[in-house]
Design an enzyme around this catalytic site. Structure first.
Site, PDB file in Angstrom:
ATOM      1  N   CYS A 152       0.775  10.794  -3.484  1.00  7.04           N
ATOM      2  CA  CYS A 152       0.200  10.145  -2.311  1.00  7.04           C
ATOM      3  C   CYS A 152       1.059   8.997  -1.804  1.00  7.04           C
ATOM      4  O   CYS A 152       1.556   8.192  -2.606  1.00  7.04           O
ATOM      5  CB  CYS A 152      -1.189   9.625  -2.676  1.00  7.04           C
ATOM      6  SG  CYS A 152      -2.066   8.867  -1.296  1.00  7.04           S
ATOM      7  N   THR A 173       3.008  -4.398  16.363  1.00  9.30           N
ATOM      8  CA  THR A 173       3.290  -5.516  15.468  1.00  9.30           C
ATOM      9  C   THR A 173       2.961  -6.849  16.121  1.00  9.30           C
ATOM     10  O   THR A 173       2.348  -7.723  15.499  1.00  9.30           O
ATOM     11  CB  THR A 173       4.771  -5.499  15.062  1.00  9.30           C
ATOM     12  OG1 THR A 173       5.135  -4.172  14.727  1.00  9.30           O
ATOM     13  CG2 THR A 173       5.013  -6.395  13.869  1.00  9.30           C
ATOM     14  N   SER A 198       7.219   1.695   9.837  1.00 14.08           N
ATOM     15  CA  SER A 198       6.981   1.508  11.263  1.00 14.08           C
ATOM     16  C   SER A 198       8.299   1.711  11.970  1.00 14.08           C
ATOM     17  O   SER A 198       9.352   1.482  11.397  1.00 14.08           O
ATOM     18  CB  SER A 198       6.472   0.089  11.492  1.00 14.08           C
ATOM     19  OG  SER A 198       6.431  -0.215  12.848  1.00 14.08           O
TER      20      SER A 198
END
Lengths: 261, 633
Positions: B602, B417, B131
Site C-alpha cells: 500500500c 499547495t 505532488s
C-alpha cells in the site's frame, strides 16, 4: 557478586533498508541526498540486547551509552536509541564533507571506539555485525583487536554466568558455535538475537530530556586518515531473462551448451 | 474499536455471527451497561450456554467474552496521555504551515510555552508527499518571507523558476496545441518537489519550537464525554499481530489532549472521514469528487532537458467519458516530473489508471523527453476535484479541517499547495485568538476560521473556477467540458449566476457494470519507458510490517468477492496503483477466484476508500513509520 556492566553501543545512520539505493551522478558513491535514513537494523538489535540485559538484572547494568559518528542528522538515530532504552549518548560530529568522504572507515571507527572505551570506562561493547551500506563486518573485530579483548561475533544468544563470564552462541556457516570468555569483551549481533522493540512516543518524548553530548574527532585524538579510495561505483548489470527447458535432459543439454558441465 | 476485532476468534465460537461486532455500539447486546458489567453479563450468558451443553468449536476453557477490543490483555491498559495546546494531525504543507504560524504568533506574544504538537504517520516528513508540483508562492511568501532569499542561509534551495507553459490535446500519435486558460499562466511560480519542500518546512517548524513527531500515526479521535466535542487524538497501538493479538513487542498508543485539534491529513483523510460523519460537516455541501494522480520522476539526457518548461496535456490516452490529463515539468538537475491525473468518476470498470499512465508515456510528446533516461521514483495519491461546491463545514467543536482534507485544490490551475498552506495559516490565527480569548477550559469553536476562509483569496479563487470541472459531467464528456471551460476561462470568469453540480452520491456510484463496458487491453510494459506495477511499487520504497492487522478493512473477504466480482470483474485490482488487491485463481472458491489484499504494497493513496463501488473498503492507518518513502516526488 558480578561486576556491573557498563555497555557501549555504537550505532550508525544508514540509508533505510526499504529504499532502493541509486548510484550518484559522479559514479563515486551511492546517492544519499534526500534519501530516507534510519538506524542500521543490526544496531537496533544491539540496543535491544543491551536493554534486555538491563531488564534481566543479572549481572546488573550500570549504564548504556549509545554513540554515533557522522553528520548532524545522526542525532535522530541517537534519540531513537535513547527512546529504546539507552541512558545517554555521544554524537561525534563529522561534518558532511560530501558524498562518500564523510564516512569513517572501519579502522577509524574502531580506533575512535577504543579511545571512547578507555575514557568512559566501558567493559562491554555491543555492535551490529555489519552496517547495511558497506557490509564490511570489520569494526567489531578490529575493536577487539585494538583493545586486546575477547570477541564473539554474529551472536544469536548471550548468556552470563556468575563468574563474570559470558557465553555467546554464534551463527557460523556450518551451524552454531558457542564461545565463552571473561569480561571485558566485544559482542556483535546477528538477526536471531532478538526482536527490537518499537520506540514508543512517550519514550521518544522522554528521550528528549536524556543527555546527548556533542564531540568531535579531535576531542578523542583520532586521526581519520583514509586508507581506501573508492575508484568507482556501478549498478549491477540488468538481469537477463531466464530460459525454460522441458525436462531434465533439456537442462543437461543447455548446461553443456553453456559450458557449465 | 472494530478495527482491532479478533474476528477469527469470535467466528470460531460459532456464537457470534461475523457481522455482529462491527455493528454500531447501540445494537450490541447490553450496550447500555458499562463495559465491565457488560462483560460479566455476556460471560454469564455464555456459561449458561455451556451448561445446557451447546457445542462450540473451541475446546479451550471459556475465557470471557470481553469488549470488541480484547480479552484481558495489555490493550486494556490506560494509555499515557499528554496535554498540549494545539494538536495537528498530518505533516504536509497545511499542517506545517499551521504549526509554524501558531508558534510565530505565540512567540511574538511572548508565550514561549505554547505547545504545538504535530503528528505525521510517515517515518520522516515528506515521505508520503507526492505532488506535481508547480507552487504559487503567495502563501509561503506570507509565512516565511525570505524562503527564497539568496541571503538566507536556510532558504529553500531546490526551486526551478517556471519559464513557459504549453497545453496540448493529444491523439494517439500527434499533439495539437490548444490555448492555455489565463489561470494556468505560471509566471512567477516555481517547480519544486513538494516532498523536499515539506522536509524544509519541517526544519523551519522545529526552529520555531513546534514538537514534530514523524513516525506516529494518529488513528483515533478522542471525544469529550460530556459534549461530544473533539478533545484530541490517540496514536495506534504498535506490535499487534495479524490476528489481532498483541505480540511481545506490543506498545500501547499515546493520547494527546488538546483544546484545538487541526486535521491536515491530506485528501480523504481517515480520521477526517469519521469527523465529517460525526458532525455532519457535509450537510450543506456537495460530496467531494476525486482524481487519482500517478507520478514518476525521471533523470533525462541533458540535451532533452529544458529547465522550467511546463507541459499539460489532455485527450489521449483517456476516453472522452473520463476526465483527466497529463503533465510534464522540467526541474532540478536534468529531472523531469511527469504524470497523469484520472478523475475517479470514470465509468468503465475495465479502466486502469496505472495502465493508462504507462500508455501515455509512449506518446511522442512524452517519449521524446524520457527516452534514454532513467526512472528514479514513482508515487500516486488521490486529489480533490470537487472545488467550491464540495467544501464542507471546516470548523467543529474542538477543532477544524485544514488543507486538502477539507478540499481547497484549484482544479483548472491544478494547484492546491498555496490554498492548503493559506488555510493552515488562517486556522492558526483563528485558533490562537480563540484560545487566548477563552483561557479557561471550555469547548472551542473556530467561528473566526470559517469567516476568514470566506473572506480570503481561497474562497474567491475557488468560486471563480467552480463551474469548470462539473462541466465535464455532461454527455459531451471531455469535449463539452473543454468548450465550456474555455468560455468560463476567457468570458465568464465565474461571474455566472449558476453553479453546476457534481453527481451525487459520489465517484464510486459512477462506475458502470463490467458487462456494460468495453474491455480495455493494456499493452505489456517494455521495461524502458513503461514498467510493470511491481517494479513501480519498488520505486516507492514502501514497506509495512507484515504481521499486523490488515489496514485496508474489508469485513468479509469472501463475501466481498462474491458480491463484487460478478459485477465489476476485479475493479480493485485495476484502480489500485500499487497492486494491493488481487483476485487469485482458486478453483475451490465460488467464481473460481479468491480475493486477496496485499497490504504491504500500500502506498497510502486512499483510492480504494474512494472508488470501491460498494464503499466497503475502509482505509485505516497502519503502524506509524510505515508506508512509502518517496524520493523527489
Amino acid at each position: 557478586m558480578p561486576t556491573p556492566l557498563k555497555i557501549l553501543v555504537p550505532i550508525k545512520r544508514v540509508i533505510d533498508y526499504a529504499v532502493k539505493p541509486r548510484v550518484n551522478k559522479a559514479r563515486t558513491a551511492v546517492e544519499t541526498q534526500g534519501v530516507k535514513h534510519s538506524m542500521n537494523p543490526f544496531d537496533e538489535l544491539s540496543i535491544e540486547a543491551a536493554v534486555q540485559m538491563r531488564e534481566r538484572k543479572n549481572p546488573p547494568v550500570d549504564d548504556i551509552l549509545a554513540l554515533s559518528a557522522g553528520p548532524a542528522k545522526c542525532v535522530d538515530v541517537l534519540r531513537t536509541a535513547m527512546a529504546m532504552g539507552a541512558d545517554r549518548s555521544i554524537h561525534v560530529e563529522i561534518p558532511d564533507a560530501g558524498q562518500g568522504q564523510a564516512e569513517l572507515e572501519p579502522l577509524g571507527v574502531a580506533k575512535l571506539l577504543a579511545t571512547v572505551v578507555a575514557e568512559e570506562g566501558r567493559n562491554l561493547v555491543i555492535l551490529g555485525k555489519q552496517s547495511i551500506d558497506d557490509d564490511s563486518n570489520q569494526t567489531g573485530q578490529m575493536l577487539a583487536g585494538l583493545l586486546g579483548w575477547g570477541q564473539a561475533t554474529q551472536a544469536s544468544k548471550i548468556e552470563f554466568d556468575d563468574g563474570d563470564r559470558v557465553s555467546v552462541t554464534r551463527e557460523v556457516d556450518g551451524g552454531v558455535d558457542t564461545v565463552r570468555f571473561p569480561l571485558p569483551g566485544v559482542i556483535t549481533t546477528d538477526l536471531r538475537l532478538n526482536e527490537p522493540r518499537y520506540a514508543s512516543l512517550p519514550n521518544i518524548m522522554k528521550a528528549k530530556k536524556k543527555k546527548l553530548e556533542k564531540k568531535s574527532l579531535s576531542d578523542y585524538g583520532v586521526d581519520e586518515g583514509r586508507r581506501l579510495k573508492t575508484l568507482k561505483v556501478e549498478e549491477p548489470p540488468p538481469r537477463k531473462g531466464g530460459g525454460k527447458v522441458d525436462d531434465v535432459d533439456g537442462m543437461i543439454a543447455k548446461l553443456k551448451e553453456l559450458g557449465a558441465i | 474499536m472494530a478495527s482491532k476485532a479478533p474476528i477469527s476468534f469470535l467466528n470460531r465460537t460459532g456464537l457470534i455471527k461475523s457481522n455482529e461486532y462491527l455493528l454500531p455500539t447501540a445494537w450490541r447486546p447490553y450496550s447500555h451497561f458499562p463495559p465491565t458489567r457488560r462483560r460479566r453479563l455476556l460471560q454469564q450468558s455464555r456459561h449458561k450456554c455451556l451448561s445446557i451443553g451447546r457445542r462450540t468449536f473451541s475446546t479451550t476453557p471459556w475465557r470471557g467474552l470481553a469488549d470488541i477490543d480484547d480479552s484481558f490483555d495489555p490493550r486494556q491498559q490506560d494509555r499515557e496521555s499528554d496535554e498540549v495546546d494545539v494538536c495537528i494531525v498530518g505533516g504536509g504543507p497545511a499542517g506545517l504551515s499551521a504549526a509554524i504560524r501558531l508558534k510565530q504568533i505565540a512567540n511574538e506574544a511572548g508565550n514561549e510555552d505554547f505547545r504545538v504538537l504535530l503528528l505525521e504517520k510517515a517515518g520522516e516528513l515528506g515521505a508520503h508527499i507526492v505532488s506535481g508540483n508547480v507552487i504559487e508562492p503567495s502563501a509561503v511568501n506570507e509565512l516565511l518571507p525570505d524562503w527564497n532569499n539568496p541571503d538566507n542561509p536556510s532558504r529553500f534551495e531546490n526551486v526551478t523558476a517556471a519559464t513557459h507553459d504549453k497545453m496540448r490535446f493529444l491523439t494517439k500519435n500527434s499533439s495539437i496545441p490548444i490555448p492555455a486558460p489565463p489561470q494556468m499562466n505560471n509566471k512567477g511560480n516555481y517547480i519544486i518537489s513538494l516532498n523536499q519542500f515539506c522536509k524544509w518546512l519541517g526544519e523551519r517548524a522545529e526552529e520555531v519550537g513546534v514538537e514534530v513527531y514523524p513516525g506516529f500515526a494518529a488513528s483515533e479521535v478522542l471525544y469529550d464525554s460530556t459534549d461530544g466535542s473533539v478533545k484530541g487524538v490517540a496514536t495506534n497501538d504498535l506490535g499487534i499481530s495479524r490476528s489481532g493479538k498483541p505480540k511481545a513487542s506490543f506498545e500501547r498508543g499515546m493520547e494527546f489532549n488538546a483544546r484545538v485539534t487541526l486535521f491536515a491529513e491530506g485528501c480523504h483523510g481517515s480520521l477526517t472521514k469519521q469527523v465529517i460523519k460525526k458532525f455532519d460537516l457535509r450537510r450543506d455541501s456537495q460530496p467531494q469528487t476525486y482524481g487519482l494522480g500517478l507520478k514518476e520522476v525521471w533523470e533525462v539526457k541533458p540535451e532533452k532537458f529544458k529547465p522550467g518548461e511546463i507541459v499539460h496535456t489532455m485527450g489521449y490516452p483517456l476516453p472522452s467519458s473520463t476526465y483527466g490529463g497529463g503533465w510534464l515539468y522540467h526541474f532540478g538537475d536534468n529531472l523531469v516530473s511527469l504524470g497523469l491525473v484520472v478523475g475517479l468518476d470514470y465509468p468503465n470498470p475495465w479502466l486502469s489508471p496505472y495502465g493508462e499512465f504507462q500508455k501515455m508515456k509512449h506518446h511522442p510528446i512524452y517519449k521524446s523527453v524520457i527516452e534514454g533516461g532513467k526512472c528514479i521514483s514513482y508515487g500516486a495519491r488521490a486529489l480533490n476535484e470537487g472545488g467550491f461546491q464540495s467544501i464542507p463545514k471546516c470548523a467543529f467543536p474542538g477543532g477544524a479541517l485544514i488543507g486538502d482534507t477539507a478540499g481547497f485544490l484549484n482544479v483548472p490551475k491544478i494547484k492546491g499547495t498555496h490554498t492548503a498552506m493559506r488555510s493552515g495559516m488562517l486556522a492558526a490565527e483563528a485558533t490562537y485568538s480563540a484560545l487566548t480569548a477563552n483561557p479557561d477550559s471550555g469547548t472551542v469553536f473556530l467561528f473566526e476560521y470559517e469567516d476568514a476562509l470566506r473572506s480570503s483569496s481561497i474562497w474567491s479563487e475557488l468560486k471563480q473556477v467552480r463551474n469548470m470541472r462539473p462541466s465535464f459531467h455532461s454527455r459531451l464528456g471531455l469535449y463539452g467540458g473543454i468548450m465550456y471551460s474555455g468560455l468560463e476561462a476567457y468570458l465568464f470568469r465565474g461571474k455566472t449566476p449558476w453553479t453546476l453540480k457534481h453527481k451525487e452520491p459520489g465517484d464510486h456510484a459512477a462506475t458502470k457494470l463490467a458487462s456494460q463496458c468495453p474491455k480495455i487491453d493494456y499493452p505489456k510494459p517494455d521495461g524502458q519507458i513503461s514498467f510493470d506495477i511491481l517494479t513501480s511499487v519498488s520505486r516507492t520504497g514502501t514497506n509495512h510490517e507484515e504481521d499486523q492487522p490488515v489496514h485496508l478493512q474489508v469485513q468479509d473477504w469472501d463475501k466481498h468477492k462474491d458480491d463484487q466480482w460478478p459485477k465489476y470483474q476485479g475493479i480493485e485490482n485495476r484502480f489500485c496503483p500499487a497492486g494491493v488487491y488481487e483476485y487469485v485463481e482458486d478453483g475451490a472458491k465460488q467464481f473460481g477466484v479468491k480475493f486477496q489484499i496485499n497490504a504491504q504494497n500500500c502506498i497510502h493513496c486512499k483510492t480504494c476508500d474512494i472508488k470501491a463501488p460498494a464503499q466497503d473498503i475502509n482505509w485505516q492507518t497502519p503502524q506509524g513509520g510505515e508506508g512509502p518513502k518517496y524520493f523527489m516526488t
